[in-house]
Design an enzyme around this catalytic site. Structure first.
Site, PDB file in Angstrom:
ATOM      1  N   LYS A  71       0.881  -1.174   0.000  1.00 27.94           N
ATOM      2  CA  LYS A  71       0.000   0.000   0.000  1.00 27.94           C
ATOM      3  C   LYS A  71       0.919   1.226   0.000  1.00 27.94           C
ATOM      4  O   LYS A  71       1.455   1.622   1.023  1.00 27.94           O
ATOM      5  CB  LYS A  71      -0.860  -0.014   1.278  1.00 27.94           C
ATOM      6  CG  LYS A  71      -2.199   0.656   1.162  1.00 27.94           C
ATOM      7  CD  LYS A  71      -2.177   2.101   0.722  1.00 27.94           C
ATOM      8  CE  LYS A  71      -1.787   3.055   1.802  1.00 27.94           C
ATOM      9  NZ  LYS A  71      -1.621   4.438   1.299  1.00 27.94           N
ATOM     10  N   GLU A  91       9.300   2.047  11.058  1.00 29.20           N
ATOM     11  CA  GLU A  91      10.322   3.097  10.963  1.00 29.20           C
ATOM     12  C   GLU A  91       9.587   4.420  10.908  1.00 29.20           C
ATOM     13  O   GLU A  91       8.763   4.639  10.022  1.00 29.20           O
ATOM     14  CB  GLU A  91      11.181   2.916   9.705  1.00 29.20           C
ATOM     15  CG  GLU A  91      12.140   1.750   9.769  1.00 29.20           C
ATOM     16  CD  GLU A  91      13.173   1.859  10.870  1.00 29.20           C
ATOM     17  OE1 GLU A  91      13.361   2.961  11.443  1.00 29.20           O
ATOM     18  OE2 GLU A  91      13.779   0.830  11.195  1.00 29.20           O
ATOM     19  N   CYS A 131      13.578  11.493   7.152  1.00 31.73           N
ATOM     20  CA  CYS A 131      13.463  11.112   8.563  1.00 31.73           C
ATOM     21  C   CYS A 131      14.799  11.280   9.275  1.00 31.73           C
ATOM     22  O   CYS A 131      14.847  11.470  10.479  1.00 31.73           O
ATOM     23  CB  CYS A 131      12.979   9.670   8.669  1.00 31.73           C
ATOM     24  SG  CYS A 131      13.981   8.571   7.671  1.00 31.73           S
ATOM     25  N   GLU A 151       8.792  16.677  15.156  1.00 38.97           N
ATOM     26  CA  GLU A 151       9.326  16.599  13.795  1.00 38.97           C
ATOM     27  C   GLU A 151       8.564  17.571  12.892  1.00 38.97           C
ATOM     28  O   GLU A 151       7.346  17.510  12.803  1.00 38.97           O
ATOM     29  CB  GLU A 151       9.162  15.170  13.268  1.00 38.97           C
ATOM     30  CG  GLU A 151       9.804  14.965  11.915  1.00 38.97           C
ATOM     31  CD  GLU A 151       9.593  13.546  11.393  1.00 38.97           C
ATOM     32  OE1 GLU A 151       8.450  13.065  11.428  1.00 38.97           O
ATOM     33  OE2 GLU A 151      10.582  12.936  10.943  1.00 38.97           O
TER      34      GLU A 151
END
Ligand code: NAD
Length: 476
Positions: A171, A246, A280, A378
């Site tokens: 997906k 992750e 990231c 973040e």
């Protein structure tokens, strides 16, 4: 271009479709992706489930041939695939081509791994008995990927999943269906038996969630944001699935007084702003000791302001647009909050260029404290903050004072400090005199604390997630 689902070896569209818009130029609609429903996902999972035993029994040579074909074709077409990537995601063309090449290298690496799968034979503690420890495929694995590495992350999940004998339902991210489709199209011609690899486009909250909850999916590998990952972990625990997550980062880069200033500025410029900061592993907290602080901030500001921002596909551009309007708004709102909390914001304005796109200038926020939101959460854009530290000990404490732990870097000429930092930085990956972003593909990738959960990705460590260990006892 219509990006259709690949289910049981057939390309089949659902009636609804969603436009794939170029963030450098919103008048450019690259294609439309299927907006699938849960029935489509059910069919994809059934197809993978039916095909799984056959692929689990495939010889290493069969698996090698498939992965090698995919890797070779990606490498041969890296310029074209990189162009598509930059067009739909917004990273610069050299970055897009580099990522496409990386995806090819990953398939090549895991092609080799097909031929290198080993087990252990041990003597038993009981006389005459033999013990074998082998690895078996997990079964049907569900792969959920983000938009920021739209070909490399799918590659580093699909390649090991297939190499270790699993069937796949993928997906991909809603914002970057083009690269996922291109990869699926190559896989569809690779000789892989029908149904072993399936792709379903659509909303994460609909088809992604359905995949995670589905009883026939044995394991889920996810890369994306922390809130989504947390929900997936809970759902997988409920259905006792293997899960690998992750997620985000708030990666520190420590710059000590003894650092090579030019090297530190280059590492921070790259780590914070390349790929529009949408990594990231981006260096988002620059922790700088007093003796070099002012020189470093002046030099990095100058370098940052010299970055050429523009259409990702144009030659000479160093920073492309942000991926979409929502992400641009989020970046600008974090800068507002940082200013309200006492930081000094340099740059970071929204930009209007010749073509309408999601452009902003890169931003540095100086004079920040580690308890400010800009240092806790973040942002996922071209935004870095600077923290002052008295000395190495304070810098290390600040670096580790985070709920995240993906990557951490240090710029220093002291071997003693570098060694200490490698041992004591609370991160899955540590960089010395290198940007926090930018990794090799043949070694493990992943973090600690809130950044990662479960087994590592990449390199031969990927076997931990994509296989189950079996212990067999024989009395010959
Ligand atoms: P996201 O969490 O919004 O989406 C990631 C994927 O999850 C998408 O495919 C989405 O459709 C799907 N999804 C959303 N809701 C779901 C649900 N309820 N069930 C199942 N699937 C669902 O993340 P994003 O905005 O696409 O990506 C950016 C994030 O990814 C950032 O936080 C970034 O740090 C992280 N990221 C992490 C790594 C890493 O390796 N640590 C690498 C790249 C990006």
């Amino acid at each position: 271009m219509d990006y259709k689902n690949l289910i049981a070896g057939q390309w089949d569209a659902t009636s609804e479709a969603c436009p794939n818009v170029n963030p450098s130029d919103v008048s450019d609609v690259i294609g439309t992706a299927a907006q699938s429903d849960t029935a489509d996902m059910d069919r994809a999972i059934d197809s993978a489930s039916a095909a799984a035993p056959g692929w689990a029994a495939a010889t290493p040579q069969m698996r090698f041939d498939v992965l090698d074909f995919v890797g070779s074709e990606i490498l041969a077409r890296k310029a074209e695939l990189g162009q598509l990537l930059s067009r739909e995601e917004g990273k610069t063309l050299p970055e897009g081509i580099g990522e496409a090449a990386r995806a090819g290298q990953i398939f090549k690496f895991f092609a080799g791994e097909c031929l290198r799968q080993t087990g252990d034979r041990l003597a038993s503690v009981r006389p005459g008995v033999e013990v074998d420890v082998t690895r078996a495929p997990v079964g049907v694995v569900g792969l959920i990927t983000p938009w920021n590495f739209p070909i490399a992350i799918p590659a580093w999940k699909i390649a090991p999943a297939l190499a270790y004998g699993n069937a796949v339902v993928m997906k991909p991210a809603e914002l970057t269906p083009g690269c996922a489709w291109a990869l699926a199209e190559i896989i569809s011609r690779s000789g892989l038996p029908e149904g072993v690899f399936n792709i379903v486009f659509g909303k994460g909250s609909v088809v992604g969630q359905h995949m995670v909850d589905h009883p026939k999916v044995d394991a889920v590998s996810f890369t994306g944001s922390v809130p989504t990952g947390r929900g997936i972990a809970v759902a997988c625990a409920r259905s006792m699935k293997k899960v690998q997550l992750e997620m985000g980062g708030k990666n520190p880069m420590v710059v000590l007084d003894d650092a090579d200033l030019d090297l530190a500025v280059e590492a921070c410029l790259n780590g914070a702003f390349y790929s529009t900061g949408q990594r990231c592993t981006a260096s988002s907290r620059l922790i700088v000791t007093d003796g070099i602080h002012d020189r470093f901030v002046a030099a990095l500001t100058k370098a940052m302001q010299g970055l050429k921002v523009g259409n990702a596909l144009e030659a000479g551009i160093q920073m492309g647009p942000v991926v979409d309007a929502r992400q641009l708004e989020q970046n600008l709102s974090y800068l507002k909050i940082a200013a309200e909390e006492g930081g000094t914001v340099i740059g970071g304005e929204g930009l209007s260029l010749a073509q309408e796109g999601f452009y902003m200038a890169p931003a540095l926020v100086t004079e920040t404290r580690n308890d400010m939101r800009i240092n806790r959460e973040e942002v996922f854009g071209p935004v870095a903050s600077v923290l002052r530290a008295r000395d190495y000990d304070e810098a290390l404490a600040l670096a580790n004072d985070s709920t995240f732990g993906l990557s951490a870097g240090i710029c220093t000429t002291s071997l003693k400090r570098a060694s200490h930092f490698k041992a004591h930085a609370e991160a899955g990956m540590v960089m010395v005199n290198l940007p926090t972003a930018g990794v090799d593909y043949h070694v493990p990738f992943g973090g600690t604390k809130g950044s990662s959960y479960g087994a590592r990705e990449q390199g031969s460590y990927a076997a931990e997630f994509y296989t189950r260990v079996k212990t067999a006892y024989t009395l010959p």
